[in-house]
Design a protein around this motif. Structure first.
Motif, mmCIF file in Angstrom:
data_model
loop_
_atom_site.group_PDB
_atom_site.id
_atom_site.type_symbol
_atom_site.label_atom_id
_atom_site.label_comp_id
_atom_site.label_asym_id
_atom_site.label_seq_id
_atom_site.Cartn_x
_atom_site.Cartn_y
_atom_site.Cartn_z
ATOM 1 N N LYS A 1 44.351 45.567 42.454
ATOM 2 C CA LYS A 1 43.360 45.042 41.517
ATOM 3 C C LYS A 1 43.461 43.522 41.427
ATOM 4 N N ARG A 2 44.689 43.023 41.353
ATOM 5 C CA ARG A 2 44.893 41.566 41.261
ATOM 6 C C ARG A 2 44.326 40.869 42.488
ATOM 7 N N GLU A 3 44.543 41.443 43.670
ATOM 8 C CA GLU A 3 44.052 40.827 44.904
ATOM 9 C C GLU A 3 42.537 40.883 44.987
ATOM 10 N N ILE A 4 41.938 41.945 44.484
ATOM 11 C CA ILE A 4 40.474 42.064 44.527
ATOM 12 C C ILE A 4 39.833 40.993 43.647
ATOM 13 N N TYR A 5 40.391 40.778 42.460
ATOM 14 C CA TYR A 5 39.842 39.743 41.582
ATOM 15 C C TYR A 5 40.091 38.344 42.148
ATOM 16 N N ARG A 6 41.240 38.144 42.772
ATOM 17 C CA ARG A 6 41.510 36.842 43.380
ATOM 18 C C ARG A 6 40.552 36.589 44.536
ATOM 19 N N ALA A 7 40.278 37.635 45.346
ATOM 20 C CA ALA A 7 39.325 37.483 46.455
ATOM 21 C C ALA A 7 37.926 37.184 45.931
ATOM 22 N N THR A 8 37.577 37.773 44.777
ATOM 23 C CA THR A 8 36.270 37.499 44.170
ATOM 24 C C THR A 8 36.156 36.035 43.772
ATOM 25 N N LYS B 1 37.813 33.528 45.032
ATOM 26 C CA LYS B 1 37.778 32.703 46.238
ATOM 27 C C LYS B 1 36.405 32.747 46.908
ATOM 28 N N ALA B 2 35.763 33.908 46.887
ATOM 29 C CA ALA B 2 34.420 34.008 47.483
ATOM 30 C C ALA B 2 33.435 33.131 46.729
ATOM 31 N N LEU B 3 33.532 33.130 45.399
ATOM 32 C CA LEU B 3 32.650 32.280 44.608
ATOM 33 C C LEU B 3 32.928 30.809 44.881
ATOM 34 N N ALA B 4 34.202 30.432 44.972
ATOM 35 C CA ALA B 4 34.557 29.046 45.285
ATOM 36 C C ALA B 4 34.053 28.658 46.665
ATOM 37 N N SER B 5 34.072 29.608 47.596
ATOM 38 C CA SER B 5 33.608 29.328 48.957
ATOM 39 C C SER B 5 32.128 28.965 48.980
ATOM 40 N N LEU B 6 31.305 29.755 48.309
ATOM 41 C CA LEU B 6 29.872 29.426 48.331
ATOM 42 C C LEU B 6 29.590 28.165 47.534
ATOM 43 N N HIS B 7 30.380 27.883 46.484
ATOM 44 C CA HIS B 7 30.185 26.663 45.711
ATOM 45 C C HIS B 7 30.627 25.417 46.465
ATOM 46 N N SER B 8 31.428 25.586 47.504
ATOM 47 C CA SER B 8 31.892 24.436 48.286
ATOM 48 C C SER B 8 30.936 24.084 49.414
ATOM 49 N N VAL C 1 30.534 42.976 49.037
ATOM 50 C CA VAL C 1 31.035 43.996 49.951
ATOM 51 C C VAL C 1 32.421 43.569 50.393
ATOM 52 N N PHE C 2 33.393 44.433 50.150
ATOM 53 C CA PHE C 2 34.763 44.160 50.566
ATOM 54 C C PHE C 2 35.045 44.854 51.902
ATOM 55 N N HIS C 3 35.963 44.289 52.638
ATOM 56 C CA HIS C 3 36.405 44.870 53.907
ATOM 57 C C HIS C 3 36.798 46.337 53.681
ATOM 58 N N PRO C 4 36.558 47.213 54.669
ATOM 59 C CA PRO C 4 36.887 48.637 54.466
ATOM 60 C C PRO C 4 38.338 48.904 54.090
ATOM 61 N N THR C 5 39.254 48.069 54.584
ATOM 62 C CA THR C 5 40.675 48.318 54.294
ATOM 63 C C THR C 5 41.390 47.117 53.699
ATOM 64 N N GLN C 6 40.891 45.919 53.927
ATOM 65 C CA GLN C 6 41.561 44.712 53.436
ATOM 66 C C GLN C 6 40.890 44.231 52.146
ATOM 67 N N ASP C 7 41.688 43.549 51.312
ATOM 68 C CA ASP C 7 41.160 43.064 50.038
ATOM 69 C C ASP C 7 40.557 41.676 50.207
ATOM 70 N N LYS C 8 39.494 41.615 50.978
ATOM 71 C CA LYS C 8 38.766 40.362 51.165
ATOM 72 C C LYS C 8 37.279 40.643 51.208
ATOM 73 N N VAL C 9 36.498 39.675 50.762
ATOM 74 C CA VAL C 9 35.047 39.819 50.703
ATOM 75 C C VAL C 9 34.456 39.557 52.082
ATOM 76 N N VAL C 10 33.613 40.467 52.547
ATOM 77 C CA VAL C 10 32.941 40.276 53.843
ATOM 78 C C VAL C 10 31.446 40.025 53.674
ATOM 79 N N GLU D 1 43.028 33.698 33.564
ATOM 80 C CA GLU D 1 43.723 33.733 34.859
ATOM 81 C C GLU D 1 42.729 33.781 36.016
ATOM 82 N N TYR D 2 41.676 34.594 35.858
ATOM 83 C CA TYR D 2 40.627 34.641 36.878
ATOM 84 C C TYR D 2 39.960 33.277 37.027
#
Length: 821
Positions: free
Chosen positions: A144-151, A153-160, A238-247, A300-301
Motif C-alpha cells: 500500500k505504501r509503495e502504491i501511494y508513493r508511485a501515485t 511520483k506519477a503526479l510529479a512526473s506529469l507536473h514536471s 493503470v498500474f503494472h500487472p505485477t510491479q508497484d509502478k504506474v504505467v 506524508e503523501y
C-alpha cells in the motif's frame, strides 16, 4: 483488491452504441499496424468512469490479435466546452511522444461525427491493475505504501513536463487558473441543476463566493503553473500487472495549463471524503474513519509529491486548494447526475448516486474550511527533505541551479533579471515559436509577425530591453548628448553580467530581437555609441535603441576571401560633399527585414594608404538610389526570414560625407572595437542553444525505445550525453572568463581568450546539437524541431564569427609571443 483492466468491460450500453462496421473500416485505414483482414472484431464498454464513453476494441486476423481503446464524446446535447476528446488526444500525443510521463500511446483522432456519431480517438490498451477503492483492501501494508508513493511520483512526473518543449504552450492560460475555474464550475453547476435537473444546493453558491474571496496569490502570478491533469486520482491510474509502478495515466478530459496544486489537492480528496459512486451512506474520508495500515497520512503523501516535484510545502493555502477541489467535484457529480436523469450517463445506474455525492462534497468543503488546522506548517521530517532543502529544490528548478556555478556567481540584481527573463521566455517566446516559424515559411515570410512588436513593447515594460549595452558605451552616449538621451540604455550591466542573460536568449532563435539584443543591431548600435557623432546618434542610434528600425552590416564580398578584411574591394570615393560607393556585398544579415533602414558599409577610401588604413566605414540609408538588394541567401536551406541575409549591389550610391564614421581610414579600428563585445554575444547564445539541444535530447531518449529498451538506457547514449554536459560546462566557463577579462582589461588584452571562446563555442554547440539530432533520428533533420535550425546557426558562426583558422592563429601567435619565440 486490484481490478484488472480487462475486468472493467461489459456489454455496450444501447444508449452509447454506434456503427461497428463503420468504425472497423476507419480503423483499418487510419491506425498503423491494425490488422487489414480481420476475422473477428468486437466492441465492449468500460463501466468505470463518468466522463467520455470508453470502449475496448478486440480484433483478430489469422496470425495477429490486437486490443485498442476507443474514447468518444457522449451523444446528445452537451455542456459547452465539456467532453473535448480532441484536447485529450493532443495532450496524450505530446506526452507520449516527447516525455517519460506514463500515458497510453494514441494512434489517431477522428473529428468527423459521421463515422460513429461523435468525434473519437483510438489509443493503446493497457493491461494492468486499477485500484478503485483508495483503502486498497487485500493489499499488504508495505505494498500500500509503495502504491501511494508511485501515485505521488506519477503526479510529479506529469507536473514536471515542459509544456513549451512538447508543443503544449497554447494548451491553456496558466495565469488566474483558479479564478477562471471557480467561474467555470459555478456556471456548469448552475447548468446541471434546477428545473428538472439535479437538485441545486444553495451552500454551493456560498462556497463559490468563499473561494472568490480567498484566492492564493500564486494563482495570479502563475508561480505554480504548468500542465494540469484536472482529474488525477488513484482509479484513473493503470498500474503494472505485477510491479508497484504506474504505467498509464487516464482520463485527460479536464487537462489544461494552470495551478498544479489544484491537481495535488484533488488527488488527496479520498483522505477527506468518500467520493466513489457506490451506494453508501458513509461519506467520511480515510483520515476520518482511520487510515488502514500501510497507507500514508495526507501529510506524508503530500511530502512524497513535494520531494519528487521540487515544489514548496503548500501549508499556507492548502485549505483553499482542498475546498476548491471539493467544489469542482460537486459540480462534476451534479453534471453526472444530470446526465443520468437525461439518460446519457456513461456510468449507467451507478450515476444515480451522483447527486448525493455532490452534496457530500459541498458539506465536506465547508467542514474543511471551518477546521482550524488542516496541515502542519512543515512536512513530516522522517519522510521528506528538510523544509529549507525543499525550498532550495523549488528555487533551483526555477532558476536553473545558478547557485551551483562555482566561481562565477552573479549578483542578486542579475539573478533577478535572469529569473524575469526565463519567465518571459516561458510565457511569451516559446509559445510563439511555432507561429513565428509558420510565417517565416509562408509566402508572407518577409513580413513581421504582429505579435513580435507586441512582445517588444512588453519587454520594454518589464525592464528586459537593451540589456546588452555596456556601461562605458552608455556613458559615452550620455556625455555626447547630455539631457537628450532616451531612457533606453539598458540595465547598466557588465559583459560578464550580460553573459548570464544572453545565454537564456540563445535558447530560441527568435528571442534576441524581442529584447532588442539581436545581431547585427547590437554590433551596429555599439559602433554608433562608441564612434558616432551627435547627428549620427540622433538620426540612427536612437531609433535603433527604441526598436523602431533595424540595420545591417555590409562587409563580406563574394569575389574575395573576406575573412582577411584587407581583401575588401568595395570602393568609397570622395566627391565633394559626398561619398560614392560601388561594389557588391553579400551575407548582409538583416537587410531583408522590411524594418531595415540603415547599413554600415565597409569599403576602401584610399588604396594607396598603409594596409590597415585603407578601409573606412560609412552609414548608408537603405532608400538611397543605387542600393539594390538582389536576392536573399540561404544557410543550409534556411533563409531566416524575415531577418534574411542579402546580396546587395551598390551602384554609384551617393551619401553625404557626414555619414563617414570616425573618419577616413578608421575602418579597422572600428571593426576591432565592434568585434569584441558584440561577437562574444554569439558565444553566449550558443551555450543557450546547446542547453536547448540537451533538453530535447534527454526528453527524446527517455521516451523512445530501440532494441527493447529506452535510448536513455543504452550505454553509448549515457557516455555521449555525459560528454555533452562536460563540453557545455567547460565552454561556459571559458566564455564567462572571456567576458570577465573583457570587462577588466579591455578588448585588446582579452583578445586571446575571446578568440578561444569564439573557437570553442560553435564547435561545442555543433557536437551537442548533432548528438541531439542523432537521438531524434529523421525528426532531428526536419523542421519539426528547432534542432536543425539551431545547428545551421551554430555552423554558420564558425565562419560568420571569424573562421576557426583566424581564431587559432590569434591564440597561437600570443602563445609564441608569451614564450618569446
Amino acid at each position: 483488491m486490484a481490478t484488472r483492466t480487462s475486468d472493467l468491460v461489459g456489454r455496450v450500453d444501447p444508449a452509447q452504441s454506434f456503427d461497428d462496421e463503420a468504425l472497423l473500416r476507419y480503423a483499418i485505414a487510419n491506425v498503423g499496424g491494425f490488422p487489414q483482414n480481420p476475422s473477428r472484431f468486437s466492441v465492449s464498454q468500460f463501466g468505470h468512469g463518468q466522463s467520455n464513453p470508453t470502449f475496448r476494441l478486440e480484433v483478430e486476423s489469422t496470425d495477429l490479435k490486437m486490443e485498442y481503446v476507443l474514447r468518444k464524446k457522449p451523444p446528445g446535447v452537451l455542456l459547452e466546452s465539456a467532453h473535448a476528446v480532441e484536447r485529450e488526444f493532443q495532450v496524450l500525443h505530446a506526452l507520449g511522444t516527447y516525455t517519460s510521463v506514463p500515458v497510453p500511446r494514441v494512434y489517431c483522432l477522428c473529428t468527423d461525427p459521421s463515422v460513429i456519431g461523435t468525434p473519437f480517438y483510438i489509443m493503446e490498451f493497457l493491461e494492468g491493475r486499477i485500484f478503485i477503492d483508495p483503502m486498497l483492501p487485500g493489499i499488504p501494508p508495505a505494498k500500500k505504501r509503495e502504491i501511494y508513493r508511485a501515485t505521488a511520483k506519477a503526479l510529479a512526473s506529469l507536473h514536471s513536463s515542459d509544456v513549451n518543449a512538447i508543443g503544449l504552450h497554447s494548451y491553456g492560460r496558466p495565469y488566474n487558473y483558479c479564478k477562471r475555474q471557480v467561474e467555470r464550475w459555478a456556471k456548469q453547476y448552475m447548468g446541471s441543476t434546477g428545473d428538472g435537473k439535479s437538485n441545486r444546493n444553495p451552500r454551493m453558491l456560498e462556497l463559490a463566493d468563499w473561494l472568490r474571496n480567498h484566492m492564493p496569490p500564486e494563482d495570479s502570478s502563475g508561480m505554480d503553473a504548468g500542465l494540469v491533469h484536472g482529474d488525477f486520482r488513484l482509479d484513473n491510474l493503470v498500474f503494472h500487472p505485477t510491479q508497484d509502478k504506474v504505467v498509464g495515466i487516464l482520463d485527460w478530459e479536464l487537462s489544461t495549463l494552470g495551478n498544479q496544486f489544484c491537481d495535488v489537492a484533488y488527488s488527496c480528496l479520498p483522505y477527506i471524503v468518500n467520493i466513489s459512486l457506490n451506494p453508501t451512506e458513509k461519506y467520511e474520508g480515510l483520515e476520518s474513519i482511520g487510515l488502514p495500515e500501510g497507507i500514508p497520512s495526507l501529510a506524508e503523501y503530500l511530502a512524497d509529491y513535494c520531494v519528487a516535484s521540487g515544489k514548496k510545502w503548500p501549508a499556507a493555502h492548502w485549505k483553499f486548494y482542498v475546498a476548491f477541489s471539493l467544489f469542482r467535484g460537486a459540480s462534476i457529480y451534479a453534471g453526472v447526475h444530470c446526465r443520468w436523469i437525461f439518460g446519457n450517463a456513461s456510468g449507467g445506474e451507478r450515476a444515480r448516486n451522483a447527486g448525493m455525492k455532490a452534496d457530500a462534497c459541498i458539506d465536506a468543503a465547508w467542514a474543511y474550511i471551518c477546521t482550524e488546522s488542516v496541515l502542519p506548517q512543515d512536512p513530516p521530517p522522517a519522510l521528506s527533505k528538510p523544509r529549507e532543502a525543499m525550498r532550495q529544490v523549488g528555487e533551483d528548478r526555477m532558476e536553473g541551479s545558478l547557485s551551483a556555478r562555482g566561481k562565477f556567481v552573479p549578483p542578486q540584481k542579475v539573478q533577478d533579471l535572469r529569473n524575469r527573463l526565463m519567465k518571459f521566455m516561458k510565457d511569451h517566446i516559446y509559445p510563439m515559436e511555432n507561429d513565428f516559424y509558420k510565417l517565416a515559411h509562408s509566402n508572407m515570410r518577409w513580413s513581421i509577425h504582429p505579435e513580435e512588436e507586441r512582445l517588444k513593447q512588453l519587454a520594454k515594460k518589464e525592464g528586459l530591453w537593451n540589456l546588452w549595452i555596456p556601461l562605458d558605451s552608455a556613458s559615452r552616449v550620455k556625455n555626447t548628448i547630455p539631457g537628450e538621451t532616451p531612457a533606453l540604455l539598458g540595465a547598466g550591466l557588465s559583459n560578464l553580467e550580460y553573459g548570464y542573460l544572453c545565454e537564456i536568449m540563445g535558447r530560441s532563435v527568435w528571442a534576441p530581437q524581442v529584447f532588442n539584443c539581436g545581431a547585427p543591431d547590437t554590433g551596429n548600435m555599439e559602433v554608433l555609441m562608441r564612434y558616432g557623432n551627435p547627428e549620427q546618434m540622433q538620426k540612427w542610434l536612437f531609433p535603433l535603441l527604441e526598436g523602431n528600425i533595424r540595420s545591417g552590416f555590409a562587409m563580406t564580398e563574394p569575389q574575395v576571401a573576406s575573412s582577411d578584411a584587407t581583401n575588401i574591394e568595395c570602393s568609397i570615393t570622395r566627391d565633394g560633399d559626398s561619398y560614392v560607393i560601388n561594389g557588391k556585398k553579400w551575407w548582409t544579415s538583416g537587410a531583408m527585414d522590411p524594418r531595415c533602414k540603415v547599413l554600415i558599409v565597409m569599403g576602401k577610401t584610399d588604396i594607396n594608404a598603409p594596409k590597415h588604413r585603407q578601409q573606412s566605414m560609412i552609414l548608408v540609408d537603405m532608400e538611397t538610389p543605387g542600393v539594390n538588394v538582389q536576392r536573399p541567401l540561404t544557410v543550409f536551406g534556411f533563409d531566416d526570414a524575415p531577418h534574411g541575409h542579402a546580396e546587395i549591389l551598390f551602384e554609384n550610391v551617393r551619401v553625404p560625407s557626414k555619414n563617414i564614421l570616425l573618419g577616413e581610414g578608421r575602418g579597422f579600428e572600428i571593426a576591432q572595437g565592434r568585434l569584441g563585445p558584440g561577437r562574444l554575444h554569439h558565444c553566449m547564445r550558443l551555450i543557450g542553444a546547446a542547453e536547448r539541444g540537451m533538453q530535447l535530447m534527454i526528453q527524446r531518449a527517455a521516451t523512445r525505445r530501440v532494441f527493447n529498451k529506452l535510448i536513455a538506457e543504452h550505454g553509448s547514449f549515457l557516455s555521449d550525453v555525459a560528454m555533452c554536459r562536460v563540453e557545455i560546462e567547460r565552454t561556459r566557463l571559458l566564455i564567462l572568463e572571456a567576458a570577465d577579462q573583457l570587462d577588466r582589461v579591455g578588448n585588446k588584452e582579452a583578445r586571446g581568450i575571446i578568440a578561444m571562446a569564439k573557437f570553442a563555442a560553435p564547435n561545442m554547440a555543433l557536437k551537442v546539437l548533432d548528438m541531439a539530432m542523432q537521438v531524434h533520428g529523421a525528426a532531428g533533420l526536419s523542421g519539426d524541431t528547432v534542432l536543425a535550425h539551431l545547428w545551421a546557426t551554430a555552423r554558420t558562426l564558425r565562419i560568420a564569427d571569424g573562421p576557426d583558422e583566424v581564431h587559432l592563429g590569434t591564440i597561437a601567435k600570443l602563445e609564441l609571443r608569451r614564450a618569446r619565440l
